[in-house]
Write a protein that holds these residues in place. Sequence first.
Motif, PDB file in Angstrom:
ATOM      1  N   PHE A 112       0.845  -1.181   0.000  1.00 23.74           N
ATOM      2  CA  PHE A 112       0.000   0.000   0.000  1.00 23.74           C
ATOM      3  C   PHE A 112       0.893   1.248   0.000  1.00 23.74           C
ATOM      4  CE2 PHE A 112      -3.205  -3.008   1.471  1.00 23.74           C
ATOM      5  CZ  PHE A 112      -4.359  -2.533   0.846  1.00 23.74           C
ATOM      6  N   ARG A 151      -6.591  10.877  -7.894  1.00 23.91           N
ATOM      7  CA  ARG A 151      -7.757  10.893  -7.003  1.00 23.91           C
ATOM      8  C   ARG A 151      -8.707  12.022  -7.427  1.00 23.91           C
ATOM      9  NH1 ARG A 151      -5.179  11.139  -2.380  1.00 23.91           N
ATOM     10  NH2 ARG A 151      -5.259   8.918  -1.846  1.00 23.91           N
ATOM     11  N   ALA A 160     -12.061   9.423  -4.096  1.00 28.51           N
ATOM     12  CA  ALA A 160     -11.692   8.109  -3.550  1.00 28.51           C
ATOM     13  C   ALA A 160     -10.305   7.724  -4.050  1.00 28.51           C
ATOM     14  CB  ALA A 160     -12.712   7.065  -3.975  1.00 28.51           C
ATOM     15  N   ASP A 161      -9.702   6.756  -3.378  1.00 30.91           N
ATOM     16  CA  ASP A 161      -8.390   6.268  -3.808  1.00 30.91           C
ATOM     17  C   ASP A 161      -8.481   5.717  -5.224  1.00 30.91           C
ATOM     18  OD1 ASP A 161      -7.078   6.861  -1.434  1.00 30.91           O
ATOM     19  OD2 ASP A 161      -7.632   4.947  -0.508  1.00 30.91           O
ATOM     20  N   TRP A 176      -7.731   3.200  -6.932  1.00 27.99           N
ATOM     21  CA  TRP A 176      -7.534   1.762  -7.138  1.00 27.99           C
ATOM     22  C   TRP A 176      -8.747   1.023  -6.599  1.00 27.99           C
ATOM     23  CZ3 TRP A 176      -4.122   4.374  -3.767  1.00 27.99           C
ATOM     24  CH2 TRP A 176      -4.294   4.127  -2.405  1.00 27.99           C
ATOM     25  N   ARG A 177      -8.936  -0.165  -7.115  1.00 28.07           N
ATOM     26  CA  ARG A 177     -10.041  -0.993  -6.662  1.00 28.07           C
ATOM     27  C   ARG A 177      -9.690  -1.618  -5.324  1.00 28.07           C
ATOM     28  NH1 ARG A 177     -10.963  -3.643 -12.668  1.00 28.07           N
ATOM     29  NH2 ARG A 177     -12.112  -1.875 -13.548  1.00 28.07           N
ATOM     30  N   SER A 178     -10.720  -1.849  -4.521  1.00 26.75           N
ATOM     31  CA  SER A 178     -10.499  -2.420  -3.199  1.00 26.75           C
ATOM     32  C   SER A 178      -9.738  -3.736  -3.307  1.00 26.75           C
ATOM     33  CB  SER A 178     -11.848  -2.651  -2.509  1.00 26.75           C
ATOM     34  OG  SER A 178     -11.661  -3.243  -1.243  1.00 26.75           O
ATOM     35  N   CYS A 179      -8.665  -3.856  -2.530  1.00 21.74           N
ATOM     36  CA  CYS A 179      -7.852  -5.067  -2.576  1.00 21.74           C
ATOM     37  C   CYS A 179      -7.147  -5.242  -1.234  1.00 21.74           C
ATOM     38  CB  CYS A 179      -6.828  -5.002  -3.706  1.00 21.74           C
ATOM     39  SG  CYS A 179      -5.760  -3.542  -3.660  1.00 21.74           S
ATOM     40  N   SER A 180      -6.895  -6.485  -0.885  1.00 22.24           N
ATOM     41  CA  SER A 180      -6.270  -6.772   0.407  1.00 22.24           C
ATOM     42  C   SER A 180      -4.756  -6.632   0.356  1.00 22.24           C
ATOM     43  CB  SER A 180      -6.636  -8.193   0.864  1.00 22.24           C
ATOM     44  OG  SER A 180      -6.195  -9.154  -0.085  1.00 22.24           O
ATOM     45  N   GLN A 199      -3.343  -0.532 -10.945  1.00 25.69           N
ATOM     46  CA  GLN A 199      -3.807  -1.920 -11.025  1.00 25.69           C
ATOM     47  C   GLN A 199      -2.637  -2.813 -11.426  1.00 25.69           C
ATOM     48  OE1 GLN A 199      -7.525  -2.432 -13.023  1.00 25.69           O
ATOM     49  NE2 GLN A 199      -7.285  -4.644 -13.229  1.00 25.69           N
TER      50      GLN A 199
END
Length: 256
Positions: free
Chosen positions: A28, A78, A107-108, A110-114, A199
Amino acid sequence: MTVQPKFTQAQPVILDEAPVVLRFAGLFPQGLGKFKMHDERRGGDLDHVDQELSRLNQVLAGGPGWQQQIRDEIAEMRQHNHQEHLRALKAKSRMKDARKLEAEGPADPWRSCSRGPLREGIITVNKDWFGGAGLLEWDPERVSAFRKTAMSFLLENFPNGQLRYASAHVDEEAYHIHFVVAVWTEKPSANRGHQILLQASENPLIKSYEHAQDLAGEAFETIGITRGERRAEARRQARAEGKPLPERRQHVPPSK
């Protein structure tokens, strides 16, 4: 006084062949500071590091402001994505959705990711291929050949500025290169406008671990380093034949 480890080996061995080690880990943006701190040996786990040699570590790609550049790009995208999304909603007369989006704010990108939208990586080979444990045991010609091959591989496969940073570490038992990758991609749509997102999976090497190992094996074959074991292929074959699956390999750091 802190006693730093010394790497000694009475009988140096140079392997003719060994598998290349290429690993990726999610990152991150807020982890960039921690990455830099450890890379510069100002913190983190330093038990396996000979800090008397750390001054010989070498930056191979990326200037002093590479981390801030990534942060600036994220801040810019952003805002860009937010304005594009608003424009697309208003163009479709979705005023209620536009007002909601304005209230939520940007929003950030990027797509939500762990795992995080960035990737940090390491590329190395068994220490015995270099000649032993630590700088004093290594064959300088092999170190040079590895560095040149690794950087050619990284620059070719992470083009157009995707490779943001790379540094060679000589203060551990095995010579290795750490690197950071940022992959931006355009995602235009009628509902959100022209979105620009971080991504990592848009890069073929990150999308397919097996493909990354294949390309690394091809690149390093010229200097006598082989591809790693085809474990994923072996697991698929075992599953198809109803046999017990091979154990998953655990990540082994350069210190081991």
